[in-house]
Write an enzyme that holds these catalytic residues in place. Structure first.
Site, PDB file in Angstrom:
ATOM      1  CG  ASP A  59      -2.046   0.988   1.124  1.00 43.74           C
ATOM      2  OD1 ASP A  59      -2.378   1.389  -0.003  1.00 43.74           O
ATOM      3  OD2 ASP A  59      -2.600   1.371   2.168  1.00 43.74           O
TER       4      ASP A  59
ATOM      5  CE1 TYR B  83      -0.321   8.870   4.194  1.00 47.15           C
ATOM      6  CE2 TYR B  83       1.927   9.692   4.111  1.00 47.15           C
ATOM      7  CZ  TYR B  83       0.656   9.715   4.669  1.00 47.15           C
ATOM      8  OH  TYR B  83       0.388  10.579   5.701  1.00 47.15           O
TER       9      TYR B  83
ATOM     10  CG  HIS C 281      -4.214  10.688   2.454  1.00 44.65           C
ATOM     11  ND1 HIS C 281      -5.287  10.602   3.306  1.00 44.65           N
ATOM     12  CD2 HIS C 281      -3.357   9.688   2.838  1.00 44.65           C
ATOM     13  CE1 HIS C 281      -5.105   9.592   4.162  1.00 44.65           C
ATOM     14  NE2 HIS C 281      -3.941   9.030   3.893  1.00 44.65           N
TER      15      HIS C 281
ATOM     16  CD  GLU D  87      -6.225   4.947   4.579  1.00 46.87           C
ATOM     17  OE1 GLU D  87      -5.559   4.140   3.888  1.00 46.87           O
ATOM     18  OE2 GLU D  87      -5.709   5.690   5.443  1.00 46.87           O
TER      19      GLU D  87
ATOM     20  CD  GLU E 118      -5.439   2.934  -0.079  1.00 47.56           C
ATOM     21  OE1 GLU E 118      -4.622   2.265  -0.762  1.00 47.56           O
ATOM     22  OE2 GLU E 118      -5.270   3.192   1.126  1.00 47.56           O
TER      23      GLU E 118
ATOM     24  CG  ASP F  35      -5.740   0.566   3.802  1.00 44.74           C
ATOM     25  OD1 ASP F  35      -5.810  -0.449   4.500  1.00 44.74           O
ATOM     26  OD2 ASP F  35      -4.831   1.419   3.918  1.00 44.74           O
TER      27      ASP F  35
ATOM     28  NE  ARG G 225      -7.958   6.823   9.409  1.00 42.32           N
ATOM     29  CZ  ARG G 225      -7.245   6.622   8.317  1.00 42.32           C
ATOM     30  NH1 ARG G 225      -5.997   6.171   8.394  1.00 42.32           N
ATOM     31  NH2 ARG G 225      -7.760   6.862   7.123  1.00 42.32           N
TER      32      ARG G 225
ATOM     33  CD  GLN H 214      -3.140   4.931  10.481  1.00 39.50           C
ATOM     34  OE1 GLN H 214      -4.355   4.840  10.334  1.00 39.50           O
ATOM     35  NE2 GLN H 214      -2.352   5.479   9.585  1.00 39.50           N
TER      36      GLN H 214
ATOM     37  CE1 TYR I 196       3.148   7.974  12.033  1.00 35.33           C
ATOM     38  CE2 TYR I 196       2.021   8.059  14.152  1.00 35.33           C
ATOM     39  CZ  TYR I 196       2.734   8.691  13.144  1.00 35.33           C
ATOM     40  OH  TYR I 196       3.038  10.013  13.237  1.00 35.33           O
TER      41      TYR I 196
ATOM     42  CE  LYS J 108      -3.559   2.322   7.280  1.00 34.16           C
ATOM     43  NZ  LYS J 108      -4.406   3.175   6.457  1.00 34.16           N
TER      44      LYS J 108
ATOM     45  CB  THR K 151      -7.464  -4.609   2.407  1.00 33.88           C
ATOM     46  OG1 THR K 151      -6.559  -4.272   3.462  1.00 33.88           O
ATOM     47  CG2 THR K 151      -7.384  -3.550   1.318  1.00 33.88           C
TER      48      THR K 151
ATOM     49  CD  GLU L 188      -7.358  13.143   3.818  1.00 31.61           C
ATOM     50  OE1 GLU L 188      -7.010  14.067   3.077  1.00 31.61           O
ATOM     51  OE2 GLU L 188      -7.400  11.954   3.439  1.00 31.61           O
TER      52      GLU L 188
HETATM   53 MN    MN Z   1      -4.055   3.038   2.802  1.00 26.62          MN
END
Ligand code: MN
Length: 445
Positions: free
Chosen positions: A137, A139, A144, A210, A212, A244, A248, A251, A255, A264, A268, A385
């Site tokens: 994955d 970014y 974003h 997410e 994607e 995805d 949060r 994460q 992370y 994550k 998915t 977001e």
């Molecule tokens: Mn992602």
């Protein structure tokens, strides 16, 4: 880069009438591949109008040359097709296009063959199209990355490496699931309530999606043999929609320093249809236009072809259907509408960077773009977001988050039990037939 040919002619029609409807997702110019279950067995198929054509049945009836027949028959997913060369993939598209547009083709005129090869998409179960070996994955959206960076590190949103290389992490292939699969809210370590405190373990409270776009790898490369940017497009088979799912709170706690892990890897979602790079040829366009003070990418990550045609003009929409909306018979509520043209890095650059150290990719591997977000609030590709009170890179002083208001009067900062997230994608152009990627949906339970 694939060239335009007669299979992109916007006036081409199929003898399957549903494929000519102005609202169909799968006109004859599209021809996406997928895997469906029929008579208890997984079968490779191509979508046309409201029908799916079983390629195995066609191979048994003597269509396709030997290598194509083997690619279809010896596999229970699309990996066989993803092992074909660009020329073989183009030949397969041409053969299918002829079969489905020529009213004199053997498939059109042989009613027994037609009955055994065609099914209504509504009547079959669509399966995961590929048993993915490895999933990565990225970014790759500047918007974003800047938005999320502003929340997590207000003084330092974009790290110094970001504009020099496509940032990515190794995802989890075993938990890729096809659209429609229920998503279980994960348990995990949640960050301490105040700084210096102890974490707790329990259900994630900040469940997010997410938006994607994923690309399946064709051919693959040998260990130690990188794929140059000039060759990268040949190693892309086609694209798909990806959600995805992200926890949060987990994460934020886990992370640093090695990137996302359990926040994550619990699930998915991927859409069932794979739209080929051949079908996307009319919708290619310039890569993201970098601002003049952005660094020039290193030579292995840039060339003219990529700058002029490395982008894909693809519209992406996310909608939400809550339990209350479902009960009241309401339609899904649109949360965002964005464009894949907003991505800072192209799929070819991601692939080239991935293999630049000699790492081998295999047919059927999946690379995903990272959340697709644009410069405006309504083009943000995740709730993290969408509910954040800031413009691109600029937080609103004294403010943190504003809940989304839904038609039922409900509010959301993150996903609640029963919420279903629906992602759709399509390519449109005034002189072309619109082609769709289908749908990627998943309900949180
Ligand atoms: Mn992602």
């Amino acid at each position: 880069m694939r060239t335009l040919d007669h299979t992109h002619d916007p006036h081409a029609r199929s003898w399957i009438e549903s494929a000519n409807s102005s609202t169909t997702e799968f006109p004859p110019q599209n021809l996406p591949f997928g895997v469906f279950q029929a008579d208890g067995l997984p079968r490779v198929g191509v979508a046309i109008g409201d029908q799916v054509v079983c390629l195995g049945t066609l191979a048994e009836a003597g269509f396709f040359n030997d290598s194509l027949g083997v690619a279809i028959h010896d596999h229970v997913d699309l990996t066989g097709l993803m092992s074909l060369s660009v020329a073989e993939r183009r030949a397969l598209r041409h053969e299918l296009f002829q079969l489905l547009t020529d009213p004199q083709s053997r498939l059109a005129t042989d009613s027994r063959l037609r009955q055994s090869a065609l099914r209504s998409i509504d009547q079959v179960q669509l399966l995961k199209p590929v048993e993915v070996g490895d999933y990565t994955d990225f970014y790759a959206s500047l918007y974003h990355a800047t938005n999320v960076g502003s929340m997590f590190r207000p003084d330092n949103p974009l790290l110094p490496n970001w504009k020099h290389l496509p940032i990515g992490y190794h995802g989890r292939a075993s938990s890729l699931v096809v659209s429609g699969t229920e998503i279980r809210r994960p348990n995990g370590q949640l960050p301490p309530a105040q700084e210096g405190g102890a974490p707790t373990f329990g259900p994630c409270r900040q469940m997010d999606y997410e938006l994607e776009v994923g690309a399946y790898i064709a051919l693959g490369n040998r260990l130690g043999e990188p794929i140059s940017l000039a060759d990268a497009e040949d190693y892309l088979f086609g694209i798909t929609l990806v959600n995805d799912w992200s926890a949060r709170d987990m994460q934020r706690w886990e992370y640093q320093p090695l990137g996302p892990f359990l926040a994550k890897s619990f699930a998915t979602s991927v859409s069932p249809w794979v739209v080929t790079m051949e079908a996307l040829a009319p919708f290619r366009g310039p890569a993201f236009e970098r601002s003049l003070d952005d660094p020039t990418p290193l030579p292995y990550l840039q060339n003219d072809t990529n700058a002029k045609t490395g982008g894909i003009q693809l519209q992406l929409e996310v909608s939400l259907l809550t339990e209350a909306m479902r009960q009241q018979g309401l339609a899904p509520h649109r949360l965002s509408l964005g464009s894949f043209g907003n991505m800072y890095w192209t799929l070819a650059q991601m692939l080239t960077h991935h293999t630049s150290n000699g790492c081998n990719l295999q047919p059927g591997d999946l690379i995903a773009s990272g959340t697709v977000s644009g410069p405006t609030r309504d083009s943000r590709g995740c709730l993290l977001e969408l509910t954040w009170d800031g413009e691109y890179g600029k937080p609103v002083p004294g403010s943190q988050r504003t809940a989304l208001k839904l038609p039922t009067g409900e509010e959301r900062l993150f996903l609640a039990a029963g919420d279903e997230v629906l992602i759709r994608g399509w390519c449109e152009h005034p002189e072309r037939r619109t082609i769709h990627l289908g749908e990627c949906r998943g309900q949180v339970v």
